[in-house]
Design an enzyme around this catalytic site. Structure first.
Site, PDB file in Angstrom:
ATOM      1  N   CYS A   1      -2.471  15.002   3.150  1.00 17.51           N
ATOM      2  CA  CYS A   1      -3.488  15.208   2.040  1.00 17.51           C
ATOM      3  C   CYS A   1      -4.686  16.063   2.453  1.00 17.51           C
ATOM      4  O   CYS A   1      -4.690  16.502   3.724  1.00 17.51           O
ATOM      5  CB  CYS A   1      -4.491  13.841   2.101  1.00 17.51           C
ATOM      6  SG  CYS A   1      -5.869  13.788   1.304  1.00 17.51           S
TER       7      CYS A   1
ATOM      8  N   CYS B   1     -11.232  14.209   5.113  1.00 15.60           N
ATOM      9  CA  CYS B   1     -11.965  13.334   5.214  1.00 15.60           C
ATOM     10  C   CYS B   1     -11.930  13.223   6.842  1.00 15.60           C
ATOM     11  O   CYS B   1     -11.009  13.013   7.496  1.00 15.60           O
ATOM     12  CB  CYS B   1     -12.008  12.058   4.504  1.00 15.60           C
ATOM     13  SG  CYS B   1     -11.856  11.879   2.695  1.00 15.60           S
TER      14      CYS B   1
ATOM     15  N   CYS C   1      -5.698   0.737   6.904  1.00 19.47           N
ATOM     16  CA  CYS C   1      -6.179   1.654   6.181  1.00 19.47           C
ATOM     17  C   CYS C   1      -6.704   2.941   6.852  1.00 19.47           C
ATOM     18  O   CYS C   1      -7.448   2.974   7.754  1.00 19.47           O
ATOM     19  CB  CYS C   1      -7.353   1.090   5.406  1.00 19.47           C
ATOM     20  SG  CYS C   1      -7.153   0.541   3.769  1.00 19.47           S
TER      21      CYS C   1
ATOM     22  N   CYS D   1     -10.191  10.043   8.770  1.00 16.64           N
ATOM     23  CA  CYS D   1      -8.977   9.612   8.262  1.00 16.64           C
ATOM     24  C   CYS D   1      -7.901  10.305   8.863  1.00 16.64           C
ATOM     25  O   CYS D   1      -7.882  11.503   8.927  1.00 16.64           O
ATOM     26  CB  CYS D   1      -8.947   9.894   6.828  1.00 16.64           C
ATOM     27  SG  CYS D   1      -7.353   9.551   5.890  1.00 16.64           S
TER      28      CYS D   1
ATOM     29  N   CYS E   1       0.934  -1.209   0.112  1.00 14.70           N
ATOM     30  CA  CYS E   1       0.067  -0.040  -0.230  1.00 14.70           C
ATOM     31  C   CYS E   1       0.792   1.276   0.099  1.00 14.70           C
ATOM     32  O   CYS E   1       1.719   1.364   0.891  1.00 14.70           O
ATOM     33  CB  CYS E   1      -0.815   0.021   1.310  1.00 14.70           C
ATOM     34  SG  CYS E   1      -2.029   1.366   1.516  1.00 14.70           S
TER      35      CYS E   1
HETATM   36  N1  SAH Z   1      -7.167   9.420  -0.787  1.00 11.18           N
HETATM   37  C1  SAH Z   1      -7.478   8.063  -1.327  1.00 11.18           C
HETATM   38  C2  SAH Z   1      -6.443   7.005  -1.082  1.00 11.18           C
HETATM   39  C3  SAH Z   1      -5.883   6.929   0.294  1.00 11.18           C
HETATM   40  S1  SAH Z   1      -6.996   6.575   1.586  1.00 11.18           S
HETATM   41  C4  SAH Z   1      -8.786   7.628  -1.043  1.00 11.18           C
HETATM   42  O1  SAH Z   1      -9.523   8.206   0.012  1.00 11.18           O
HETATM   43  O2  SAH Z   1      -9.308   6.754  -1.787  1.00 11.18           O
HETATM   44  C5  SAH Z   1      -6.950   4.882   1.485  1.00 11.18           C
HETATM   45  C6  SAH Z   1      -8.337   4.083   2.105  1.00 11.18           C
HETATM   46  O3  SAH Z   1      -8.336   4.373   3.415  1.00 11.18           O
HETATM   47  C7  SAH Z   1      -9.651   4.861   1.491  1.00 11.18           C
HETATM   48  O4  SAH Z   1     -10.421   3.936   1.353  1.00 11.18           O
HETATM   49  C8  SAH Z   1     -10.075   5.521   2.798  1.00 11.18           C
HETATM   50  O5  SAH Z   1     -11.404   5.763   2.746  1.00 11.18           O
HETATM   51  C9  SAH Z   1      -9.885   4.556   3.860  1.00 11.18           C
HETATM   52  N2  SAH Z   1      -9.765   5.246   5.114  1.00 11.18           N
HETATM   53  C10 SAH Z   1      -9.369   6.515   5.563  1.00 11.18           C
HETATM   54  N3  SAH Z   1      -9.885   6.619   6.901  1.00 11.18           N
HETATM   55  C11 SAH Z   1      -9.925   5.359   7.498  1.00 11.18           C
HETATM   56  C12 SAH Z   1     -10.361   4.827   8.656  1.00 11.18           C
HETATM   57  N4  SAH Z   1     -10.207   5.733   9.889  1.00 11.18           N
HETATM   58  N5  SAH Z   1     -10.677   3.712   8.856  1.00 11.18           N
HETATM   59  C13 SAH Z   1     -10.907   2.736   7.870  1.00 11.18           C
HETATM   60  N6  SAH Z   1     -10.354   3.143   6.583  1.00 11.18           N
HETATM   61  C14 SAH Z   1      -9.996   4.419   6.172  1.00 11.18           C
HETATM   62 FE1  SF4 Z   2      -7.210  12.004   2.077  1.00 10.59          FE
HETATM   63 FE2  SF4 Z   2      -7.653  10.301   3.682  1.00 10.59          FE
HETATM   64 FE3  SF4 Z   2      -9.698  11.414   2.440  1.00 10.59          FE
HETATM   65 FE4  SF4 Z   2      -8.074   9.605   1.177  1.00 10.59          FE
HETATM   66  S1  SF4 Z   2      -9.503   9.257   3.032  1.00 10.59           S
HETATM   67  S2  SF4 Z   2      -8.796  11.609   0.352  1.00 10.59           S
HETATM   68  S3  SF4 Z   2      -6.191  10.063   2.148  1.00 10.59           S
HETATM   69  S4  SF4 Z   2      -8.147  12.705   3.770  1.00 10.59           S
END
Ligand code: SAH
Ligand code: SF4
Length: 358
Positions: A115, A119, A333, A122, A108
Site C-alpha cells: 500500500c 499510515c 487487522c 499499519c 478479509c
Molecule cells: N486501506 C484500507 C483497507 C485496508 S486496512 C483502509 O485503511 O481502510 C484494514 C484496516 O486495518 C483499516 O481499518 C486499518 O485502519 C486497520 N489497521 C491498520 N493498521 C492497524 C493496526 N496496527 N492495528 C489495528 N488495526 C489496523
Molecule cells: Fe494502506 Fe494500511 Fe493505511 Fe489501509 S491502513 S491505507 S492498508 S497504509
C-alpha cells in the site's frame, strides 16, 4: 492470447464465452456448462470439468486459461482465524484472512500488493506499494478457497486486507459485481464491506452503485492535525471534506478507529469523535492497536479503551470495542505484510508524491 475471464464481470465473461462457442459451432447449452465453472462451482482448470467433451477442455485451457493463486503458506490461529499467503504469477504475494464467528465466515481480502499510503500504525503501509491486483486476483482469493473446500465459502467479505481498494477502483468495481451477483459468488451486498481511508473521487463512484454494499472509513483521528500525524493521506483528502462526503452517503457508515496509547485515546478525543459520528449516525468500530506499524506506537491501555468506548456511548454513539483476531499468526487487522524474496527492497511511495494516483 488467453483471455482472463476471471477479471471480467460474470455477464461479460458469459458474453465472451458465448461468442467463442458460437464461432466454433458449439451448441448453445454449452454456455450453461461452462459459466458456472468460473464462480459457482469453480474448477482449477478446464480439464477438471469432466462434464465437458474431452476434446473441448484443452482448447478452453488455451483460450481462457484460469489463472491461479498459488498457496504458499496457510496458518491457523488458536482462535480459529486462518491466514492464507498467496503467490501471484509474477512472484508478488498477498494475504487473505478467514475469520469464523458463529455461523459467519468473514474473508478479509487484499486489493493491492502493499500500500502506498503509509499510515504509521499499519504493517502493510510500512512495506510500501508493489502493485495493483487485477479483478481476477482479488476475486480469486474467494475462488481459491472454494476450490480447496466448498465449506470454506465465505458468508461475508471485507476489503480490509492489504491495500487501499479505492486506489484500485476499476478492479474493485468489477470484483464487487462478481462477489455479489448470483452468477458470481452470490454474496449479499450487505455482507460485503469496503474499507477505505477516503479517496474522495472514487468514494463518490462507490456511493453511486445501486447495491447496498457497506462502507467502513478508516478515521483514526478526530481532528485534521492528529490525523495528519497518523495518515499522510490527510494532506490530500482532508477530514472536513471526508465528513462532507460521508454526510451525502445514503447508507449507514462505520468509522474505524485504532486506539493508540497517548495519541488518540483521550476522553477529549472521544468527545471530538462523538461530534463527528453523531450527525452521521455512524457505528464506531474501536480496534486495539496491533503490532507491525511504527515501533514507537503503543496500544492503548485496556482501561482507556473501555473508558473511550463508554464515553462514546454516553454521547449517544453506537460504539463497539473489537476483539483482536488472529494475533498469534500476525493475521489481525493492519498486520498483513509480505516480504518478497529475491527483489529489491520495496520502494516506498509517500502520499505527497502520490498525487497522480486516483
Ligand atoms: N486501506 C484500507 C483497507 C485496508 S486496512 C483502509 O485503511 O481502510 C484494514 C484496516 O486495518 C483499516 O481499518 C486499518 O485502519 C486497520 N489497521 C491498520 N493498521 C492497524 C493496526 N496496527 N492495528 C489495528 N488495526 C489496523
Ligand atoms: Fe494502506 Fe494500511 Fe493505511 Fe489501509 S491502513 S491505507 S492498508 S497504509
Amino acid at each position: 492470447m488467453s483471455v482472463d475471464l476471471l477479471s471480467l464481470t460474470p455477464d461479460a465473461a458469459r458474453q465472451t464465452l458465448a461468442a467463442w462457442l458460437a464461432a466454433r459451432g458449439e451448441p448453445a447449452y454449452r454456455l450453461r456448462q461452462l459459466a458456472p465453472r468460473l464462480w459457482q462451482r469453480p474448477v482449477a482448470r478446464w480439464s477438471d470439468a469432466t462434464d465437458l467433451p474431452a476434446a473441448l477442455r484443452p482448447t478452453l485451457d488455451e483460450a481462457f486459461s484460469l489463472r491461479r493463486l498459488e498457496l504458499r503458506t496457510h496458518q491457523v490461529s488458536s482462535d480459529g482465524t486462518e491466514k492464507f499467503l498467496w503467490a501471484l504469477a509474477d512472484g508478488e504475494a498477498i494475504e487473505s484472512v478467514l475469520i469464523p464467528e458463529g455461523k459467519r465466515r468473514t474473508l478479509c481480502i487484499s486489493s493491492q500488493a502493499g500500500c502506498a499510503l503509509g499510515c504509521v500504525f499499519c504493517a502493510t503501509g510500512r512495506m510500501g506499494f508493489r502493485r495493483n491486483l487485477t479483478a481476477g486476483e482479488i476475486a480469486s482469493q474467494v475462488r481459491e478457497l472454494v476450490i480447496r473446500d466448498p465449506n470454506l465459502r465465505p458468508t461475508n467479505v471485507v476489503f480490509m486486507g492489504m491495500g487501499e481498494p479505492l486506489l484500485n477502483w476499476d478492479a474493485v468495481d468489477t470484483t464487487l459485481t462478481t462477489l455479489n451477483q448470483p452468477e458470481g459468488f452470490g454474496i449479499g451486498a450487505r455482507h460485503i464491506t469496503l474499507s477505505t481511508v477516503g479517496i474522495l473521487p472514487n468514494l463518490a463512484k462507490f456511493a453511486q452503485r445501486d447495491e447496498q454494499f457497506r462502507l467502513a472509513v478508516s478515521l483514526h483521528a478526530p481532528t485534521p492535525a492528529l490525523r495528519l500525524e497518523l495518515m499522510p493521506i490527510e494532506r490530500k483528502y482532508k477530514l472536513p471534506d471526508l465528513m462532507k462526503a460521508l454526510r451525502q452517503f445514503r447508507r449507514r457508515v462505520t468509522l474505524e478507529y485504532v486506539l493508540i496509547g497517548g495519541k488518540n485515546d483521550s476522553l477529549e478525543a472521544a468527545d471530538q469523535l462523538a461530534k463527528l459520528a453523531q450527525p452521521l449516525d455512524a457505528l464506531v468500530n474501536l480496534l486495539p492497536l496491533h503490532p507491525g506499524g511504527a515501533p514507537d506506537l503503543t496500544p492503548s491501555a485496556r482501561a482507556s479503551m473501555l473508558a473511550f468506548e463508554r464515553r462514546l456511548k454516553q454521547r449517544g454513539v453506537e460504539a463497539v470495542l473489537r476483539r483482536s483476531r488472529g494475533l498469534d499468526i500476525s493475521a489481525a487487522c493492519g498486520q498483513l505484510r509480505v516480504e518478497v524474496e529475491g527483489t529489491a527492497r520495496p520502494h516506498k511511495v509517500r502520499a505527497e508524491e502520490h498525487a497522480h494516483i486516483e
